[in-house]
Design a protein around this motif. Structure first.
Motif, short mmCIF file in Angstrom:
data_model
loop_
_atom_site.label_atom_id
_atom_site.label_comp_id
_atom_site.label_asym_id
_atom_site.label_seq_id
_atom_site.Cartn_x
_atom_site.Cartn_y
_atom_site.Cartn_z
N LEU A 73 36.07 90.88 39.18
CA LEU A 73 35.07 90.57 40.20
C LEU A 73 33.67 91.03 39.78
CD1 LEU A 73 37.30 91.72 43.19
CD2 LEU A 73 36.91 89.37 42.43
N VAL A 74 33.56 91.50 38.54
CA VAL A 74 32.28 92.04 38.07
C VAL A 74 31.52 90.94 37.32
CG1 VAL A 74 31.16 93.78 36.63
CG2 VAL A 74 33.30 94.32 37.82
N VAL A 75 30.29 90.68 37.75
CA VAL A 75 29.47 89.70 37.04
C VAL A 75 28.26 90.39 36.43
CG1 VAL A 75 30.20 87.80 38.55
CG2 VAL A 75 28.05 89.03 39.03
N ASP A 76 27.69 89.74 35.42
CA ASP A 76 26.48 90.24 34.77
C ASP A 76 25.26 89.64 35.47
OD1 ASP A 76 24.37 90.89 33.17
OD2 ASP A 76 25.15 89.89 31.35
N ARG A 77 24.52 90.50 36.17
CA ARG A 77 23.33 90.01 36.88
C ARG A 77 22.05 90.28 36.08
NH1 ARG A 77 22.87 92.94 41.53
NH2 ARG A 77 24.35 94.41 40.63
N GLY A 78 22.22 90.35 34.77
CA GLY A 78 21.07 90.59 33.89
C GLY A 78 19.97 89.54 34.05
N ALA A 79 20.36 88.34 34.47
CA ALA A 79 19.36 87.27 34.68
C ALA A 79 18.29 87.73 35.67
CB ALA A 79 20.04 86.00 35.19
N PHE A 80 18.69 88.47 36.70
CA PHE A 80 17.72 88.98 37.67
C PHE A 80 16.77 89.98 37.01
CE2 PHE A 80 19.58 88.41 42.26
CZ PHE A 80 19.51 87.05 42.09
N ASP A 81 17.33 90.84 36.15
CA ASP A 81 16.48 91.81 35.45
C ASP A 81 15.44 91.09 34.59
OD1 ASP A 81 18.05 93.75 36.57
OD2 ASP A 81 19.35 93.96 34.82
N ARG A 82 15.88 90.02 33.93
CA ARG A 82 14.94 89.30 33.05
C ARG A 82 13.86 88.59 33.85
NH1 ARG A 82 19.91 88.84 30.45
NH2 ARG A 82 20.40 86.82 31.39
N ILE A 83 14.19 88.15 35.08
CA ILE A 83 13.16 87.55 35.93
C ILE A 83 12.13 88.61 36.32
CG2 ILE A 83 12.73 86.50 38.20
CD1 ILE A 83 15.47 85.09 37.90
N ILE A 84 12.61 89.82 36.64
CA ILE A 84 11.68 90.90 36.97
C ILE A 84 10.83 91.26 35.75
CG2 ILE A 84 11.51 93.33 37.68
CD1 ILE A 84 12.36 91.46 39.93
N GLN A 85 11.49 91.35 34.59
CA GLN A 85 10.73 91.65 33.36
C GLN A 85 9.67 90.61 33.08
OE1 GLN A 85 13.93 91.95 30.55
NE2 GLN A 85 14.48 94.02 31.21
N ALA A 86 9.95 89.36 33.46
CA ALA A 86 9.00 88.29 33.18
C ALA A 86 7.74 88.42 34.01
CB ALA A 86 9.66 86.93 33.42
N GLY A 87 7.84 88.98 35.21
CA GLY A 87 6.62 89.02 36.02
C GLY A 87 6.68 89.89 37.27
N GLY A 88 7.82 90.48 37.54
CA GLY A 88 7.96 91.22 38.79
C GLY A 88 7.46 92.65 38.72
N TYR A 89 6.20 92.78 38.31
CA TYR A 89 5.64 94.13 38.15
C TYR A 89 4.13 94.05 38.38
CZ TYR A 89 4.67 91.81 33.77
OH TYR A 89 4.27 90.89 32.85
N VAL A 90 3.46 95.21 38.46
CA VAL A 90 2.00 95.25 38.44
C VAL A 90 1.58 96.02 37.19
CG1 VAL A 90 1.53 95.00 40.91
CG2 VAL A 90 2.03 97.25 40.00
N SER A 91 0.59 95.48 36.46
CA SER A 91 0.20 96.10 35.19
C SER A 91 -0.89 97.16 35.37
CB SER A 91 -0.33 95.04 34.22
OG SER A 91 0.66 94.10 33.99
#
Ligand code: HEM
Ligand code: FES
Lengths: 224, 262
Positions: free
Chosen positions: B117-135
């Motif tokens: 039942l364990v999935v890899d949600r790394g895709a969400f992390d990569r979306i955050i890395q792409a732009g989900g931050y303030v520089s």
């Protein structure tokens, strides 16, 4: 190091939906205008044929309007094919048990209904617009007597049946389409969401009912 | 006296990413109504271990509804039958003696199953890395009146920030779309002053990454909002759409011409 790629709107799934919403709105406008024009069948042959002549006499304006509708339809379908082909791969293994909680039958049948509409549009054009391609035996096409075309066209029960079924799909497509397009364009507001749903539903039912009334009136002998 | 129940579980078992996987049926006798859903699975696993069998792999961490690790599709609904509740906060009193419960992992190409039942949600992390931050160096909390934030914006930013990134939106969506997650993450920064300079670039980068990860498009079914344990509103999706249109049409001037740092 990551390069910020200059993306264009239409490269994205959101952008493709924006194109579908805008073209869907154009098509919706066409559907309503088409319906209002055709409803004049209830006002007798002179009225309907007169209206048809007026349309024809518009000449280049009519062709420009047709071009806009045709381009919208093509874009709408191209976008949907692009979207569906990538989304088809988004869930390769489905659920054994999946319960939807809020979505509607109309929303879930957009794909199938859209395909049905496409087939219907082809059939409808073959039936009334391009004479000689008609599939109903005994149907005689007249370039000027639109009223007679309507009456002789819908006297064939299976033809009327195709139209009625197509209008059910149209009504549902218009319902979810009208509801959905404001969200896609970022124009929806939570405060109005239930009202928007009601209006979209009512309009969808109204258009389908009005379009169904015409062939059924012929079959019932009210329009003759 | 507290109620106990005997349950039958149909659980997705899969040894690893390449295994085909399938459903196994387990008896779960004498489950207390006070257990959480995960505690019920713990009990089942202890019995499996005692029998020398492989326990059922599932994710969890905080077990208090804030980390977003514990996503399971329970009888066809992500996080189970209770609205606004994560799987770890779902209690067994919502089930009855004799119930059959089907338990499946999130299903999406972008969330590959790692085990059971364990999935890899790394895709969400990569979306955050792409732009989900303030520089900017946000530093420690600023003096409260130094940077005024309008109350409605603060409230809405908080609503968006409630997203725990669990992925229930993707699991619930008939298209396996990640729009609600991306919309919430983009809005919680884009509504605040610190998030303004990168507002439009952020939306473009996050949407591009969302598409690249292979999530589906949004058909406005609103299943995501119904499944979201934090009740994130689809209104944020309308906002994401607005911002992306603006980003690609009006704000093109701000396009980065070359790669920045990072
Ligand atoms: C009578 C002509 C048509 C009208 C008025 C119309 C209108 C619309 C509207 C307003 C939308 C909503 C767009 C959005 O969600 O933002 C839509 C969506 C859609 N249309 Fe049409 N449409 C028409 C014809 C077609 C045809 C011929 C097809 C298929 C070949 C089609 C397939 C679809 C599909 C699949 C969607 C849903 C896309 C999605 O959200 O996943 N439509 N349509
Ligand atoms: S385990 Fe952290 S939210 Fe459920």
């Amino acid at each position: 190091m990551s390069m910020a790629k200059a993306i264009t709107l239409s490269d994205t799934t959101i952008g493709k939906k924006v194109v579908m919403a805008v073209t869907g709105l154009v098509l919706y406008g066409f559907v309503v205008a088409h319906m209002l024009g055709n409803l004049q069948v209830f006002m007798g042959p002179e009225q309907l044929n007169g209206y048809a002549k007026k349309l024809h006499d518009l000449g280049p304006v009519l062709y420009a309007a047709r071009a806009v509708v045709l381009v919208s339809l093509v874009l709408h379908v191209v976008m949907v094919v692009q979207l569906l082909s990538r989304t088809a791969a988004a869930r390769p293994i489905g659920y054994r048990l999946k319960k939807n909680q809020t979505t509607t039958y109309a929303a879930l049948t957009m794909k199938f209904g859209g395909l049905a509409l496409m087939l219907f549009i082809v059939y409808h054009l073959a039936h009334f617009t391009f004479p000689g391609v008609s599939m109903a035996a005994g149907y005689k096409h007249s370039a000027t007597d639109v009223y007679a075309n309507v009456v002789s066209g819908f006297k064939v029960p299976w033809v009327t049946a195709i139209y009625v079924v197509a209008q059910l799909f149209l009504g549902m497509h218009l319902y979810h389409g009208a509801f959905s397009l404001f969200q896609t364009l970022g124009l929806s507001h939570p405060r109005y969401v239930e009202k928007a749903r009601f209006v979209a539903q009512t309009l969808g039912i109204a258009v389908a009912a009005a379009n169904i009334a015409m062939p059924v009136a012929v079959v019932a002998g009210i329009v003759k | 006296m507290s109620k106990t129940m005997n349950l039958t579980l149909h659980v997705w078992r899969q040894k690893g990413g390449t295994d085909i996987g399938g459903f196994e049926t387990y008896k779960a006798p004498e489950i207390s109504e006070h257990m959480s859903f995960l505690e019920m699975l713990d009990v089942v696993n202890e019995r499996l271990l005692a029998d020398g069998k492989e326990p059922i792999a599932f994710d969890s961490d905080c077990r208090e509804g804030i980390c977003g690790m514990c996503g399971l599709v329970i009888n066809g609904v992500p996080h189970g039958p209770n609205a606004a509740t994560t799987t770890c906060q779902l209690h067994m009193r919502h089930f009855n003696d004799g119930d059959e419960i089907t338990i499946e992992p999130w299903r999406a190409a972008a969330f590959p199953v790692l085990r059971d039942l364990v999935v890899d949600r790394g895709a969400f992390d990569r979306i955050i890395q792409a732009g989900g931050y303030v520089s900017v160096n946000a530093g420690s909390a600023p003096e409260a009146n130094g940077l005024p934030v309008a109350k409605p914006d603060a409230d809405r930013a908080m609503d968006a920030a409630a997203c725990i990134g669990c992925g229930a939106c993707v699991a619930a969506c008939p298209n396996a779309s990640a729009m609600l997650f991306v919309a919430a993450k983009a809005a919680h920064l884009g509504l605040l002053p610190q998030g303004q300079p990168e507002r439009y670039e952020r939306v473009k980068k996050m949407v591009a990454q969302m598409d690249a990860e292979g999530f589906g498009h949004c058909s406005n079914h609103y299943e995501c909002m119904a499944a979201c344990p934090k009740e994130i509103s689809v209104d944020f999706i309308a906002r994401l759409n607005r911002d992306l249109m603006r980003a690609t049409v009006v704000e093109r001037d701000h396009e980065e011409k070359s790669g920045g740092a990072g």
